[in-house]
Design an enzyme around this catalytic site. Structure first.
Site, PDB file in Angstrom:
ATOM      1  N   LYS A  56      30.646   3.231  14.703  1.00 56.01           N
ATOM      2  CA  LYS A  56      29.657   2.326  15.311  1.00 56.01           C
ATOM      3  C   LYS A  56      30.298   1.162  16.066  1.00 56.01           C
ATOM      4  O   LYS A  56      29.775   0.725  17.088  1.00 56.01           O
ATOM      5  CB  LYS A  56      28.715   1.771  14.239  1.00 56.01           C
ATOM      6  CG  LYS A  56      27.729   2.791  13.663  1.00 56.01           C
ATOM      7  CD  LYS A  56      26.759   2.090  12.725  1.00 56.01           C
ATOM      8  CE  LYS A  56      25.840   3.030  12.006  1.00 56.01           C
ATOM      9  NZ  LYS A  56      24.828   2.347  11.200  1.00 56.01           N
ATOM     10  N   ASP A  92      19.177  -0.157  14.101  1.00 54.37           N
ATOM     11  CA  ASP A  92      19.097  -0.565  12.684  1.00 54.37           C
ATOM     12  C   ASP A  92      18.373  -1.903  12.550  1.00 54.37           C
ATOM     13  O   ASP A  92      17.726  -2.167  11.529  1.00 54.37           O
ATOM     14  CB  ASP A  92      20.502  -0.718  12.078  1.00 54.37           C
ATOM     15  CG  ASP A  92      21.176   0.618  11.809  1.00 54.37           C
ATOM     16  OD1 ASP A  92      20.454   1.612  11.598  1.00 54.37           O
ATOM     17  OD2 ASP A  92      22.418   0.663  11.821  1.00 54.37           O
TER      18      ASP A  92
HETATM   19  P1  NAP Z   1      30.347  -1.518   4.497  1.00 57.48           P
HETATM   20  O1  NAP Z   1      30.410  -2.029   5.881  1.00 57.48           O
HETATM   21  O2  NAP Z   1      31.480  -0.700   3.965  1.00 57.48           O
HETATM   22  O3  NAP Z   1      30.103  -2.780   3.510  1.00 57.48           O
HETATM   23  C1  NAP Z   1      30.108  -2.607   2.124  1.00 57.48           C
HETATM   24  C2  NAP Z   1      29.737  -3.915   1.425  1.00 57.48           C
HETATM   25  O4  NAP Z   1      29.653  -3.628   0.029  1.00 57.48           O
HETATM   26  C3  NAP Z   1      30.757  -5.042   1.601  1.00 57.48           C
HETATM   27  O5  NAP Z   1      30.094  -6.266   1.694  1.00 57.48           O
HETATM   28  C4  NAP Z   1      31.541  -4.941   0.278  1.00 57.48           C
HETATM   29  O6  NAP Z   1      32.127  -6.175  -0.128  1.00 57.48           O
HETATM   30  C5  NAP Z   1      30.445  -4.591  -0.687  1.00 57.48           C
HETATM   31  N1  NAP Z   1      30.997  -4.005  -1.913  1.00 57.48           N
HETATM   32  C6  NAP Z   1      31.662  -2.847  -2.042  1.00 57.48           C
HETATM   33  N2  NAP Z   1      32.029  -2.656  -3.343  1.00 57.48           N
HETATM   34  C7  NAP Z   1      31.561  -3.738  -4.023  1.00 57.48           C
HETATM   35  C8  NAP Z   1      31.612  -4.145  -5.398  1.00 57.48           C
HETATM   36  N3  NAP Z   1      32.228  -3.390  -6.332  1.00 57.48           N
HETATM   37  N4  NAP Z   1      31.013  -5.314  -5.747  1.00 57.48           N
HETATM   38  C9  NAP Z   1      30.394  -6.076  -4.827  1.00 57.48           C
HETATM   39  N5  NAP Z   1      30.316  -5.756  -3.515  1.00 57.48           N
HETATM   40  C10 NAP Z   1      30.895  -4.597  -3.119  1.00 57.48           C
HETATM   41  O7  NAP Z   1      29.054  -0.590   4.268  1.00 57.48           O
HETATM   42  P2  NAP Z   1      27.668  -0.630   5.107  1.00 57.48           P
HETATM   43  O8  NAP Z   1      27.756   0.301   6.249  1.00 57.48           O
HETATM   44  O9  NAP Z   1      27.314  -2.053   5.328  1.00 57.48           O
HETATM   45  O10 NAP Z   1      26.671   0.064   4.047  1.00 57.48           O
HETATM   46  C11 NAP Z   1      26.293  -0.606   2.853  1.00 57.48           C
HETATM   47  C12 NAP Z   1      25.127   0.103   2.194  1.00 57.48           C
HETATM   48  O11 NAP Z   1      23.989   0.052   3.056  1.00 57.48           O
HETATM   49  C13 NAP Z   1      25.378   1.578   1.893  1.00 57.48           C
HETATM   50  O12 NAP Z   1      24.862   1.862   0.625  1.00 57.48           O
HETATM   51  C14 NAP Z   1      24.594   2.310   2.958  1.00 57.48           C
HETATM   52  O13 NAP Z   1      24.113   3.560   2.522  1.00 57.48           O
HETATM   53  C15 NAP Z   1      23.430   1.356   3.185  1.00 57.48           C
HETATM   54  N6  NAP Z   1      22.856   1.483   4.546  1.00 57.48           N
HETATM   55  C16 NAP Z   1      21.562   1.883   4.651  1.00 57.48           C
HETATM   56  C17 NAP Z   1      20.983   2.013   5.898  1.00 57.48           C
HETATM   57  C18 NAP Z   1      19.557   2.462   5.999  1.00 57.48           C
HETATM   58  O14 NAP Z   1      19.148   2.922   7.064  1.00 57.48           O
HETATM   59  N7  NAP Z   1      18.774   2.336   4.950  1.00 57.48           N
HETATM   60  C19 NAP Z   1      21.718   1.720   7.056  1.00 57.48           C
HETATM   61  C20 NAP Z   1      23.036   1.283   6.914  1.00 57.48           C
HETATM   62  C21 NAP Z   1      23.602   1.194   5.643  1.00 57.48           C
HETATM   63  P3  NAP Z   1      33.669  -6.529   0.256  1.00 57.48           P
HETATM   64  O15 NAP Z   1      33.623  -7.129   1.631  1.00 57.48           O
HETATM   65  O16 NAP Z   1      34.082  -7.466  -0.796  1.00 57.48           O
HETATM   66  O17 NAP Z   1      34.440  -5.222   0.220  1.00 57.48           O
END
Ligand code: NAP
Length: 278
Positions: free
Chosen positions: A69, A106
């Site tokens: 992305k 999004d």
């Molecule tokens: P990302 O960019 O990899 O970000 C992950 C986030 O999770 C970061 O803030 C990370 O914190 C945090 N994290 C990971 N492990 C953690 C832990 N053990 N304790 C606390 N925080 C933790 O991922 P993303 O693309 O934003 O996606 C995140 C979620 O949103 C996923 O579950 C995804 O399926 C969902 N999502 C849903 C939609 C939808 O259409 N519904 C769209 C997009 C994403 P750090 O910075 O400390 O690593």
């Protein structure tokens, strides 16, 4: 005259898990359109070539998912201002001259998902707490700011990333240290989880909701499971809740409209079809 066949799809790596083909092919059938939505597994080293191939192959465009992305934003010919703010493109639309335009649906998806389940929701109802500082967090923050949020408290396990967001998005963003996350919920009108915590096969989000007002809306970007441990606790104490399915389907609606010229509806039949794959 028969409508031109429209080919679209999603580029990601890996991409087999994507629910987008189910959603878009359902709408293609439902609206009797002539087209198809496919899966395009594209390794990062091939992204530029794959994007250039879109117009040559005659595709109307494509969705972009993890991990492409951010990179796609740099490779398309024009980027919509909302996608520029998010710093990521999830939808590419081919123009008649072959140029590629990049959008981020999004942002619309998140806020429309909230509105579908809580039509009276207002971004300026009070402070919003956003947990996480990754890609989903950026889309949620831009949604809330576009809708008129007055205060957004960001909490992230790695605090420096929350501070970077505050620096980028301005004075309405406050950062609160991870250790103070429970107290940060005091007086909030909205709580959003954008981390992967609570997702299928992940630990539950480590937070105590005691300080969260009972009227606050609790929203999770996660859609597998539909009721994350966070939403289960929020439901049990009487907070209104929203899962991530609405965001997923609403971002797809806007992409579909851009390619097919039809704004598709969310129906119980479609929800059931997606949920049956979880
Ligand atoms: P990302 O960019 O990899 O970000 C992950 C986030 O999770 C970061 O803030 C990370 O914190 C945090 N994290 C990971 N492990 C953690 C832990 N053990 N304790 C606390 N925080 C933790 O991922 P993303 O693309 O934003 O996606 C995140 C979620 O949103 C996923 O579950 C995804 O399926 C969902 N999502 C849903 C939609 C939808 O259409 N519904 C769209 C997009 C994403 P750090 O910075 O400390 O690593």
């Amino acid at each position: 005259m028969e409508q031109k066949f429209i080919t679209v799809g999603v580029m990601g790596w890996p991409v087999e898990h994507s629910r987008s083909p189910i959603i878009h092919n359902h709408w293609i059938q439902k609206y009797h359109l002539n087209g198809s939505y496919g899966l395009f597994p594209v390794a990062p080293s091939h992204l530029e070539a794959a994007l250039r191939g879109i117009s040559v192959l005659g595709l109307a465009g494509c969705n972009i998912t993890i991990p492409h992305k951010v990179e796609t934003l740099k490779l398309v010919d024009w980027v919509d201002p909302i996608a520029t703010k998010v710093g990521a493109v999830n939808t590419v639309v081919t123009q008649p001259n072959g140029d590629l335009h990049g959008f981020n649906t999004d942002v619309y998806g998140y806020v429309q998902g909230l509105r579908d389940s809580h039509p009276d929701w207002r971004a300026d109802a009070g402070p919003a707490v956003v947990i996480g500082a990754g890609g989903a967090s950026r889309a949620v923050i831009v949604s809330l700011l576009e809708e008129g949020a007055t205060e957004i408290r960001i909490l992230n396990r790695t605090n420096v990333k929350a501070e970077e967001l505050a620096h980028e998005f301005g004075a309405k963003i406050k950062t609160i240290k991870w250790a103070e996350r429970n107290e940060a919920l005091s007086g909030a009108a909205l709580l959003v989880n954008t981390t992967n915590q609570g997702m299928h096969k992940q630990e539950a989000l480590d937070i105590d909701l005691a300080e969260l007002p009972k009227h606050a809306l609790v929203s999770d970007a996660i859609y597998i499971p539909l009721e994350t441990p966070l939403l289960a606790i929020a439901n049990s104490r009487g907070n209104p809740t929203v899962n991530g399915l609405g965001m997923l389907i609403n971002q797809a609606r806007l992409s579909f409209q851009a390619w097919f010229g039809v704004m598709p509806e969310i129906t119980p039949e479609l929800n059931k079809k997606i949920i049956s794959t979880f």
